[in-house]
Enzyme design. Structure first.
Site, PDB file in Angstrom:
ATOM      1  N   CYS A  71      33.695  36.011  41.673  1.00  0.00           N
ATOM      2  CA  CYS A  71      35.131  36.058  41.987  1.00  0.00           C
ATOM      3  C   CYS A  71      35.469  35.343  43.292  1.00  0.00           C
ATOM      4  CB  CYS A  71      35.607  37.506  42.044  1.00  0.00           C
ATOM      5  SG  CYS A  71      34.886  38.535  40.757  1.00  0.00           S
ATOM      6  N   HIS A  99      44.051  38.217  38.312  1.00  0.00           N
ATOM      7  CA  HIS A  99      42.727  37.829  38.801  1.00  0.00           C
ATOM      8  C   HIS A  99      42.003  36.934  37.792  1.00  0.00           C
ATOM      9  CE1 HIS A  99      38.981  37.820  40.809  1.00  0.00           C
ATOM     10  NE2 HIS A  99      38.456  38.924  40.326  1.00  0.00           N
TER      11      HIS A  99
END
Ligand SMILES: [Zn+2]
Lengths: 389, 138
Positions: free
Chosen positions: A86, A335
């Site tokens: 991420c 996200h």
């Protein structure tokens, strides 16, 4: 040392876009970034491109970097795909900064993309597990949310953090995201609704978790000399820090914080010659509500263990002393793994230039981005300042 | 390889899977689980002395997974509704991630004593994989 300047930045809408491809998403973000440059930007002058993606769902293609840069006419430019879970595009941002500082590039782009919503729930869960410690942690049956839930459990036990403290993160970030036209979940959520959402991994509930999204982001960086031709409103990358840590929570020295955040922030603060107190606003990695609370402590915004009272004080609200996640954060904005770090830079770019629309906060001069890979295996922290060096 | 664990890569670690074998650091004396890689305490890469732990320890963090279990554990979640996963600090000092068993996971708290027992972990490619889970002691 040569300074690097952020002269353009944009993101796509984050959300579910079955009709878009990873290339079309990247193209939208790239063209948006080009349009955001004040001066005349010539894409053939891009020296280096760093593109972040995890490659969710079997999209871990070889050459996924050049596959998107060729699509936007950067044929020939040096291109490197970056993978740090991420934290991929936060890492790309730092690589582009370093290339400019080193004199290897005058103009560099940093971006990222991810397509996550066109898979079955099973596949998504399978691929999210790839960002954890797979041999032992994952085989204990835990999910990504489960690892953060364990951190929340320990934080609550050690520091008295409460259900309400966690839900305040969701309520705040949704209120901010409701003002962001690019947000995936751009609706408001009351503190009460956030506290009473169905459970996912105790103590975390559905509103403690960010969504999985499709999207892309691109930032354009330039050396001072190149930036002088491109902008009258320079945003300097004052500090770029990055650190790694044990991938599995069980091998780390603490269960209630992310050591790589502290390490990366210290580097970024040192480079910028500032302290945590000097940061006006921040975009932090709130993949789960507890992650934002831990970020307050690890970044030095408050003392260790004081994140609960800190959020309750209102300091991180838009009208507080140090707004956090004005974009809505991962929680509301969304996200798309590889695009998230770049998306954070987009918000800082807009806020510092006074271009954040309904969510604009006035008087901001120095912003921070905090991008975490996995549960803390990699972290990139950047400090951005308005004005020339 | 991704998150998928092949049968050979599971078998490679059976001393860790069945007995929680630890590595004791010759430089600082700390115990690392699993017994490979660098010491969790001092990052020394000197060869570990392998140690078989008592298998008892204390829960230092835990959660009850009620939604979104990894595919390997989806059946378990369907059958049981939820399951507990903890980080256990063994009495030798090393921390180990493990599933809770033989209990209502919502009643297990930080500080509770647990012991390792070998249980079925999951089944893949027609092969049942066994390993350690943790059971509360009283
Ligand atoms: Zn050692």
């Amino acid at each position: 040392m040569r300074d690097a300047y952020l002269v353009g930045a944009a993101q796509t809408d984050f959300g579910a876009f079955p009709r878009e491809s990873y290339r079309s998403l990247f193209s939208t973000a790239f063209e948006g970034a080009v349009d955001s440059v004040d001066g005349e930007f010539d894409r053939t002058e891009v020296d280096e491109a760093y593109v972040g993606t995890l490659g969710v769902g079997g999209r871990q293609l070889g050459l996924s970097g050049p596959a998107v840069t060729e699509f936007v006419g950067l044929d020939g430019a040096s291109c490197t795909r970056v993978e740090n879970a991420c934290a991929a595009s936060g890492t790309a941002l730092r690589q582009a900064t370093l290339a400019i500082r080193a004199g290897a590039a005058d103009i560099a782009i940093a971006g990222g993309f991810e397509v996550m919503t066109d898979m079955s729930g099973d596949q998504t869960r399978y691929w999210l597990g790839v960002s954890g410690e797979t041999e032992w942690e994952r085989m204990s049956g835990t999910t990504f949310a489960g690892v953060y839930a364990q951190m929340a459990d320990a934080h609550m036990a050690e520091h008295g953090t409460t259900r309400e403290h966690l839900s305040r993160v969701a309520a705040k970030n949704h209120a901010n995201g409701a003002k962001n036209p690019h947000a995936h979940l751009g609706f408001e959520c009351s503190l009460e609704d956030a506290m009473n959402a169905p459970g996912v991994a105790d103590p975390l509930n559905l509103y403690d978790c960010c969504p999985t999204s499709d999207g892309a982001s691109v930032a354009i960086l330039a050396s001072e000399e190149a930036a002088e031709e491109l902008t009258d409103t320079p945003i300097r990358v004052a500090g770029a820090g990055q650190a790694s840590s044990r991938v599995g929570l069980f091998q780390r020295p603490t269960l209630t914080g992310i050591p790589a955040t502290t390490d990366a922030a210290e580097q970024a603060y040192d480079e910028a010659g500032v302290e945590a107190d000097d940061i006006d606003f921040a975009e932090v990695h709130d993949c789960f509500s507890i992650a934002e609370l831990m970020a307050y402590e690890d970044l030095g915004f408050c003392e260790k263990g004081e994140a609960g009272p800190y959020i309750t004080s209102g300091t991180t609200e838009p009208d507080g002393e140090r707004p956090v996640n004005l974009s809505g954060g991962l929680k509301s904005k969304g996200h798309p793994i590889g695009a998230t770090g770049g998306g954070q830079a987009v918000e800082v770019f807009k806020q510092l230039r006074g271009e954040a629309g309904d969510r604009q906060v006035s008087g901001l001069g120095r912003g921070l981005t905090h991008n975490v890979g996995g549960s803390g295996g990699a972290v990139a922290v950047h400090v951005f300042e308005e004005g020339w060096a | 390889m991704g998150a998928y664990l092949s049968v050979p890569s599971w078998w490679r670690n059976l001393d860790g899977r069945y007995r929680l074998e630890l590595g004791q650091c010759p430089d600082c004396g700390a115990h690392t689980f699993p017994a490979e890689g660098a010491c969790v305490e001092c990052n020394s890469t000197a060869d570990f002395e392998t140690v078989e732990p008592e298998g008892t320890g204390e829960v230092v963090a835990g959660t009850t997974i009620t939604g979104g279990a990894p595919p390997e554990f989806a059946d378990l979640q369907t059958q049981e509704g939820s399951f507990g996963v903890a980080v256990v600090e063994l009495d030798e000092g090393a921390r180990v991630p493990g599933m809770l068993t033989d209990c209502d996971p919502t009643t297990v708290e930080r500080g509770d004593r647990v012991e390792a027992v070998v249980r079925r972990i999951y089944e893949q490619e027609g092969i049942v994989r066994y390993g350690v889970k943790f059971r509360p002691m009283d």
